[in-house]
Design an enzyme around this catalytic site. Structure first.
Site, mmCIF file in Angstrom:
data_model
loop_
_atom_site.group_PDB
_atom_site.id
_atom_site.type_symbol
_atom_site.label_atom_id
_atom_site.label_comp_id
_atom_site.label_asym_id
_atom_site.label_seq_id
_atom_site.Cartn_x
_atom_site.Cartn_y
_atom_site.Cartn_z
ATOM 1 N N LYS B 60 -5.801 -41.650 -60.152
ATOM 2 C CA LYS B 60 -4.592 -42.187 -59.515
ATOM 3 C C LYS B 60 -4.471 -43.688 -59.727
ATOM 4 O O LYS B 60 -3.362 -44.223 -59.710
ATOM 5 C CB LYS B 60 -4.595 -41.842 -58.018
ATOM 6 C CG LYS B 60 -4.461 -40.344 -57.735
ATOM 7 C CD LYS B 60 -4.447 -40.040 -56.243
ATOM 8 C CE LYS B 60 -4.025 -38.615 -55.943
ATOM 9 N NZ LYS B 60 -5.120 -37.660 -55.779
ATOM 10 N N TYR B 234 -8.749 -41.729 -48.944
ATOM 11 C CA TYR B 234 -8.162 -40.627 -48.179
ATOM 12 C C TYR B 234 -7.948 -41.106 -46.735
ATOM 13 O O TYR B 234 -7.636 -42.265 -46.500
ATOM 14 C CB TYR B 234 -9.042 -39.379 -48.258
ATOM 15 C CG TYR B 234 -9.272 -38.908 -49.668
ATOM 16 C CD1 TYR B 234 -8.198 -38.631 -50.512
ATOM 17 C CD2 TYR B 234 -10.543 -38.748 -50.162
ATOM 18 C CE1 TYR B 234 -8.400 -38.197 -51.804
ATOM 19 C CE2 TYR B 234 -10.758 -38.309 -51.470
ATOM 20 C CZ TYR B 234 -9.672 -38.046 -52.275
ATOM 21 O OH TYR B 234 -9.876 -37.630 -53.564
ATOM 22 N N VAL B 252 -12.664 -36.339 -55.601
ATOM 23 C CA VAL B 252 -13.472 -35.218 -55.109
ATOM 24 C C VAL B 252 -14.522 -34.760 -56.119
ATOM 25 O O VAL B 252 -15.336 -33.891 -55.816
ATOM 26 C CB VAL B 252 -12.622 -34.007 -54.668
ATOM 27 C CG1 VAL B 252 -11.830 -34.325 -53.425
ATOM 28 C CG2 VAL B 252 -11.748 -33.519 -55.792
#
Lengths: 300, 300, 300, 300
Positions: B60, B234, B252
């Site tokens: 990202k 997160y 993850v």
């Protein structure tokens, strides 16, 4: 009936025709029809009661009935029975409740029901169309291919719901296949007369007028009426219950079916909707009808 | 570095390897690596720092950087800049805020950014892979086809988000195409050394170490660091900021990249995750590193 | 400083003075002040920097610091550390998370912290006032009784939060008593100079300028800065971090304090607020200051 | 009736007595009573039907009726008519809908109705008690002072709702005064026979049995029944409608009143509740009654 027709037509001009898909946006806002089917089999109609329109969410009653016939109470493991308190296409509650929709009359619930029918029937939309024909005694009922295609083109919101439910394991079949079935049921074109006759089994303890035989158990007819009473009018179920007090189911095509248990079924239709997605003139017509029935009853 | 490596390895055995897709579930929970790249170009590494792993959400940062290079501040019309306060894959907020994701580091935000890149590049995932190669100076970096396929097979939740955004007009391209691009970026396999070197531009005011030239403006590097600080971990961004106090982004796959502006970039990796989806051992390693740096600074 | 003062004053006329309580609504929208306190103890000021204003939510930094001094990390059993992603006075998240507020810089979080201080001190608001006096070296600092009374008269929203937390067992003391303490802290009247000096301990690793001694541990100062960075600017924390990139805390009285760790503390003030409740001119002033500091740094 | 009494008693031992206030927790879980009042004025009773219990939320029916008598449809400006889809004491929806509760049968809605009665009557709880006496023909009905005090001691959640609504301007009177009135109505102690007789006006088009005169208009009785059907059983309204299909209102004291319009009113009571806060044995008794009535009807 003619009196209700005339008075309801004064509401034409209020509300807006559904425009979320182009095929619906073209409907004529000046149409209004109403038809009653008594448990004795008499049909009364006024206005544009013979003109087919897109039944849209009224198909959720057929989907639910067919699915209950196949799965019985097992169906309630997949979908709930309670009012959602949220807009009919909300994902918030669906996420919080891990993909189990509140009831079969919001979109997510009907999509789960459609998935159940895809598992049960080779051609679920054809099956549903054939049942609609038998129940109404009208073999010319069709799925409107243009509406169906338009729904598919604008499927994003329904696709989001279907994929969310699939992520929680509550859709067994391919999402695209389920959506195709769901949209074809929504795209059935039926008239007020067709619908009043076809859904009379809910007024008549499960006995199907046009088929001359039981369609579902009396118990089941009462239960479906209860769900219509609490969940049938999108998030205005309580308002409608307060004003009209009858089990009912509306569609964004402008149709509303209501049930007077033990007596009759009625369908009113007019395309212009209020902000809750319920037809303005059709609601008003049912309100007039309910008042008239109360008046007659107290008169005795 | 060796000291951190040893101490961080005491945490192996805590946490759980991501299992939402089969391809990730096979990772060896006993792996741990760490690599530092200073702004002077020195690289220090320990443990399994050369072993490629699935970078997952660390991609990202690349997606955001490339998109800001193309669209500049216009990008913020499509995606917000603020912490979401919700789980990374939540649809509730996305619905309430009409399809505009809170920030580019939650899944929905990165999918919007991927859609922007699909509009800008013929082959966006190949473009991103080539950039990753240049930034890290490692031409052997690959997209892991098995991980990518596994993501696609288990796409329901991300598909739900993408369709929901499309229903609000915030996805321009075909949903399937956008998801394919997004998954291929997540499936890049890079090592701690690769990532520490590649993302050093965030520590060095935009100057890309391995390319020997400016990659983004100094101002933009600082801004991306700010988003990493507030939104990078997160829904544990605040906890991590409290304990470690550095801009960071986790995935993850078990990797975490952190930035010490003006000084260095660091990547730690270990597959077992805590309940927020952040690697247990990698977090601990970064906490030790941050404490050590504070100690040295106060010592002067 | 004078340059920033002049440029920031061009923003006067934008935004709206807080009107949720009458006592604040009377503030003069044309006021603007700014003061810097360096870690070396130099103070620079411009505009209305000596004029006391209602510090409102900036008091949350004092509340948090005092409570951490008493309870240490035990405090985090009562209040979280993460951005809320919701408006500062929202009850929705508080209900979903069973009465534990997301962080100490939203109202619910500060009310919990005030409850902790009511448990620890006989007269918590007097204690906090005395600390504010010592930290700023200004013995004339007062609690504005008119603002305090106005807060109490309009306490409904804060009372709703306090009672909701009490229903979950997260308020130990009588709700009215806790609210009185909370409002008296919000009603402290301090100037830009007072606040820049008083909060310099956050820039100086915990060393209190005016007291000439350590006030909190270096580690704790860094941690409070991290919370300010992620949660200090209501729900615009991310926007502010993106534009300015400094830990900061604002109040609806129009003040904003920002920290440049290792260097200086700054307070800007102007009563007119944007839709997020942050002062328009004060934000702009801090943005100009941050840009100038980056320019000087890159120049070296 | 004796048959239902015996079969319902097999459910004793299932469920839990309400324990949110100590005064209710002491109830004997082995009690069960049922009473029917026909529109002809016959009363049939079985089990502990003469024993007074805390009517709790059944008082919401009285509150609503009295308030509609004073304010008519104006009342609906303050409170809605639709199912909430949320737990009965939720603040989330109340916040989102700016302090207007969904319906008068959730706590927030009943508190608003109580506020309306505080505006209309000098001593609203005494007025409601007197009405309950007249409607049931039992002059010995009392407000249980111990329950009332216990409610007040544990008021936090209801106080949070009341203050939230006050912050939106939907409570006119002092919050403490409104809560005192609300709690005293909840604390009325009535028996199954009292309630079946008192609420028979809902079955009898508004005619009050024990008073021998009209109490409300026929139209209004039908409308209240509709709200009970859609909203009367907390968040299990739909389940109950599906199984029993009658308008009903339950209370956490273990009582449930149900209406068979045009025929009779019934009250069943047993203190142990299911997870939705509805009495296990009382629900079962009403289910048996409904089945029996359907059987008789189809038999004709």
């Amino acid at each position: 009936m003619e009196d209700i027709n005339e008075r309801a037509r004064t509401k034409l001009g209020t509300g807006r025709v559904a425009d979320y898909i182009p095929a619906l946006a073209e409907q004529d806002a000046n149409k209004f029809g109403i038809a009653i089917c008594t448990n004795e089999g008499e049909v009364y109609a006024a206005g544009d009661a013979q003109e087919p329109f897109s039944i849209q969410s009224i198909s959720k009653v057929f989907l639910l009935t067919l699915s209950l016939r196949v799965y019985g109470n097992e169906l309630w493991e997949r979908v709930g029975l309670n009012p959602s308190g949220m807009p009919f296409n909300s994902l918030t509650q669906l996420e919080a409740e891990r993909g189990k929709p509140r009831n079969p009359f919001i979109n997510a619930g009907a999509i789960v029901v459609a998935d159940r029918l895809v598992s049960a029937f080779a051609t679920p939309s054809k099956h549903l169309r054939d049942v609609a024909r038998k129940l109404s005694g009208n073999e010319s009922i069709l799925i409107d291919a243009r509406v169906q295609e338009s729904e598919w083109q604008h499927r994003s919101r329904n696709a989001a719901m279907a994929y969310l439910m699939k992520s929680f394991g509550n859709i067994d079949n391919d999402v695209d296949q389920v959506l195709h079935s769901y949209f074809s049921c929504c795209s059935l074109a039926m008239s007020c007369v067709d619908l009043a006759v076809a859904l009379n089994y809910l007024a008549a303890d499960g006995h199907a007028q046009a088929m001359g035989e039981p369609f579902i158990a009396p118990d089941l007819a009462r239960k479906i009426n209860s769900i219509m009473f609490t969940c049938g009018m999108y998030d205005a179920a309580g308002d409608f219950a307060y004003r009209v007090g009858l089990p009912a189911k509306s569609g964004v095509g402008g149709g509303i079916v209501a049930i007077v248990p033990g007596k009759l079924s009625v369908c009113a239709w007019s395309p212009a909707l209020d902000e809750n997605g319920n037809s303005v003139a059709a609601q008003y017509a049912l309100e007039l009808l309910a008042e008239e029935m109360v008046r007659q009853q107290l008169g005795h």
